[in-house]
Enzyme design. Structure first.
Site, PDB file in Angstrom:
ATOM      1  CB  ILE A  98      -0.967  -0.020   1.205  1.00 23.54           C
ATOM      2  CG1 ILE A  98      -1.944   1.159   1.138  1.00 23.54           C
ATOM      3  CG2 ILE A  98      -0.215  -0.042   2.526  1.00 23.54           C
ATOM      4  CD1 ILE A  98      -3.094   1.026   2.129  1.00 23.54           C
ATOM      5  CG  LEU A  99       3.310   4.369  -2.402  1.00 18.56           C
ATOM      6  CD1 LEU A  99       4.260   4.762  -1.276  1.00 18.56           C
ATOM      7  CD2 LEU A  99       4.089   4.084  -3.680  1.00 18.56           C
ATOM      8  CE  LYS A 108      -2.433  17.188  -1.035  1.00 20.46           C
ATOM      9  NZ  LYS A 108      -2.485  17.471  -2.498  1.00 20.46           N
ATOM     10  CE1 TYR A 133      -7.338  11.761  -1.807  1.00 21.23           C
ATOM     11  CE2 TYR A 133      -5.162  12.682  -2.206  1.00 21.23           C
ATOM     12  CZ  TYR A 133      -6.531  12.733  -2.372  1.00 21.23           C
ATOM     13  OH  TYR A 133      -7.100  13.743  -3.104  1.00 21.23           O
ATOM     14  N   GLY A 134      -4.224   7.791   2.665  1.00 19.58           N
ATOM     15  CA  GLY A 134      -3.826   6.513   3.245  1.00 19.58           C
ATOM     16  C   GLY A 134      -5.001   5.826   3.919  1.00 19.58           C
ATOM     17  CB  SER A 135      -7.538   7.067   6.324  1.00 29.01           C
ATOM     18  OG  SER A 135      -6.637   7.372   7.359  1.00 29.01           O
ATOM     19  CD  GLU A 195       2.944  -9.867   1.923  1.00 28.30           C
ATOM     20  OE1 GLU A 195       4.147  -9.727   1.635  1.00 28.30           O
ATOM     21  OE2 GLU A 195       2.068 -10.223   1.108  1.00 28.30           O
ATOM     22  CB  SER A 245       6.424   1.210   5.783  1.00 25.83           C
ATOM     23  OG  SER A 245       5.184   1.879   5.644  1.00 25.83           O
ATOM     24  CB  SER A 266      -4.930   6.074  12.511  1.00 28.74           C
ATOM     25  OG  SER A 266      -5.911   7.083  12.496  1.00 28.74           O
TER      26      SER A 266
END
Length: 458
Positions: free
Chosen positions: A311-312, A320, A322-324, A344, A348, A357
């Site tokens: 995931i990146l 912003k 976008y990770g969530s 997996e 990081s 979170s």
């Protein structure tokens, strides 16, 4: 060993030690594996660092590639010799790493290659004021190839064969240009050597093809018919879209995506066989098309129930939310599949913060909702897992990390203090204003890859 002599002058105004330039020959003793204090440019302070490699410039000076101890490898950098504190130098222990081979600086030579589940047990939800617990504040990838040249053919990203080869520990790409952004990579990625010797690699933001110059990119853009990632658009809402890409059907794009991701992910091994993977690319839409901001991949069939392999969020689009969004989308897919999932491991540092979170908020929302729906009833960890699609082990670890999972009178209970309840209710309310996945906008059905293969074999 006698330490090299170094003259030091005390600044009369600030009392700061200043080093007088030493004999350049003294830097010959600093080899791969040495540890010493180095002036860290980003913090303007000395930190302990390990020398990974070194090379000689055309003018005869030596520069060193260093890793700062207890820091993420994305902070590794090339430093000039005047930033080294020779008085602090510790030579590598016998039997350790061999000394570095000194190389002449040549943009077309080796330097740039080097830069190269248990029983269901009901868990009571105690009244908020029954027990008090301490307040806990919750938080916010492809390492190296198995060799320096030819990767094995297994899958696009994997933990198998994580290497500490010195050549692949060195960031080998100075800069990339993707769309409107110029980005400094964090880690090694096996781009062709003729490109890593350049000051910048130019990447088409639609097909992700890599080119050697701005002129080549302009010519390519005139011919490139793509204005969005390949594959199926399975989600579209508020100018954000997700495209599902089959690694077998769109090999070129998938391989280019993995190469791009490797520049910013350090905990996975990069392979070229993308057939076993699906890729979910998040884009922002404007009048020119759909621009990639991030992605996650997953195995078509995962025995370990992983719903994310890598995931990146690309650096220009980080911080912003976008990770969530990527994480939430992966669990929305798991809900449709009626499965629990987990990323997996290992994650990081940034990935772990984002997952903690998300897990914290998702679990707390479910606990509050359950309390409203079923006042006075008990809930199990399995209940939480099934309703959120978060794997049981991740539910337990999150409850423990939040200090909510208590052993009380012979059984485990979930204890939420009034203080924590108020904190999370405010956070849940604030989260409603942020960009979220709209499940109604998701048009997707899971595919049974295992069944298809079995039918073909039959």
């Amino acid at each position: 060993m006698t330490e090299p002599k170094k003259e030091i002058i005390e600044d009369e105004n600030h009392g700061i030690s200043k080093k007088i330039p030493t004999d350049p020959r003294q830097y010959e003793k600093v080899t791969e594996g040495c540890r010493l204090l180095v002036m860290m440019a980003s913090q303007e302070e000395e930190r302990w660092a390990e020398v990974i490699s070194r090379c000689r410039a055309a003018n005869g000076s030596i520069k060193f590639y260093v890793h700062y101890i207890d820091c993420n490898r994305r902070l590794d950098e090339w430093v000039q010799s005047d930033r080294l504190n020779l008085a602090s130098c510790e030579l590598p222990k016998k039997g350790g790493k061999k000394g570095a081979h000194l190389r002449e600086e040549n943009r077309d030579s080796n330097e740039n290659e080097g830069k190269k589940s248990g029983r269901k047990r009901k868990i009571p939800l105690l009244p908020m004021d029954d027990l008090k617990a301490e307040s806990v504040d919750p938080l916010q990838a492809i390492s190296t190839m198995t060799s320096g040249s030819t990767p094995s053919l297994r899958g696009s990203m994997s933990m198998v064969g994580h290497s500490e080869d010195a050549m692949t520990r060195i960031r080998n790409v100075e800069c990339i240009e993707l769309g409107r952004s110029r980005i400094q990579p964090w880690y090694f990625a096996p781009y062709p050597q003729q490109l890593t010797s350049l000051d910048c690699i130019y990447i088409c933001e639609f097909c992700l093809k890599y080119l050697k110059s701005k002129t080549c990119l302009k010519r390519h853009m005139e011919k490139c018919a793509m204005c969005h990632p390949p594959g199926n658009q399975i989600y579209s809402h508020d100018k954000l879209s997700f495209f599902e890409i089959d690694g077998r059907k769109n090999k070129s794009y998938a391989q280019n995506l993995c190469l791009l991701a490797k520049l910013f992910l350090d905990h996975k091994t990069l392979y070229y066989d993308t057939d076993p993977f699906l890729f979910y690319v998040l884009t922002e839409e404007d009048e020119k098309g759909h621009h990639i901001v991030g992605y996650f991949s997953k195995e078509k069939e995962s025995a370990e129930e992983y719903n994310v392999a890598c995931i990146l969020v690309l650096p220009p689009f980080q911080k912003k939310g976008y990770g969530s969004l990527l994480i939430e989308f992966s669990y929305e897919l798991s809900k449709i599949e009626q499965k629990t999932g987990s990323p997996e491991k290992p994650l990081s540092d940034l990935g772990l913060l984002s997952y903690r979170s998300y897990w914290s908020m998702a679990i707390m929302k479910e606990l509050f909702a359950f309390k409203r729906r079923h006042p006075g009833e008990d809930i199990t960890v399995q209940d939480i897992s099934q309703s959120t699609s978060i794997k049981r082990e991740d539910v337990v670890s999150t409850l423990q990390q939040l200090d909510l999972y208590k052993y009380y009178k012979g059984s485990y209970i979930i204890v939420i203090s009034d203080e924590k309840r108020q904190v999370y209710e405010k956070r849940i309310e604030a989260a409603k204003k942020k960009t979220r996945i709209n499940p109604a906008a998701l048009q997707w059905r899971p595919k049974e890859y295992g069944k298809k293969r079995a039918q073909i074999m039959f």
